[in-house]
Design a protein around this motif. Structure first.
Motif, short mmCIF file in Angstrom:
data_model
loop_
_atom_site.label_atom_id
_atom_site.label_comp_id
_atom_site.label_asym_id
_atom_site.label_seq_id
_atom_site.Cartn_x
_atom_site.Cartn_y
_atom_site.Cartn_z
N ILE A 16 0.84 -1.20 0.00
CA ILE A 16 0.00 0.00 0.00
C ILE A 16 0.87 1.25 0.00
CG2 ILE A 16 -1.64 1.35 1.39
CD1 ILE A 16 -2.82 -1.41 2.27
N GLU A 17 1.94 1.24 0.80
CA GLU A 17 2.84 2.39 0.84
C GLU A 17 3.47 2.64 -0.53
OE1 GLU A 17 6.55 4.07 3.50
OE2 GLU A 17 6.49 1.92 3.06
N GLY A 61 0.93 7.28 -6.32
CA GLY A 61 -0.36 7.93 -6.52
C GLY A 61 -1.46 6.98 -6.96
N LYS A 62 -1.31 5.71 -6.65
CA LYS A 62 -2.28 4.70 -7.08
C LYS A 62 -3.20 4.22 -5.97
CE LYS A 62 0.53 2.93 -10.86
NZ LYS A 62 1.08 1.74 -11.49
#
Length: 68
Positions: A55-56, A62-63
């Motif tokens: 996730i990071e 920017g996704k």
């Protein structure tokens, strides 16, 4: 009476659309259990740790869209 089986066919998009709200709810519940602690530690190379790293990385690209 003979036993008949039913078969349900999903395409991948339908399956993801169906599972995503359930998965989000489960994650929220699990994180809420941790929230009563002021801080918590994730062991490296555990599934949740790896997911948080993913996730990071996606957030830096920017996704990631976060919803309140």
């Amino acid at each position: 009476m003979p036993h008949s089986s039913q078969q349900i066919v999903f395409n991948v998009d339908d399956l993801l659309t169906t599972l995503e709200p359930l998965i989000r709810r489960i994650i929220r519940e699990e994180l809420a259990d941790f929230a009563h602690l002021n801080t918590f530690y994730l062991e490296p190379n555990t599934p949740l740790y790896n997911d948080m790293q993913d996730i990071e990385k996606r957030a830096l690209l920017g996704k990631v869209k976060l919803y309140s």
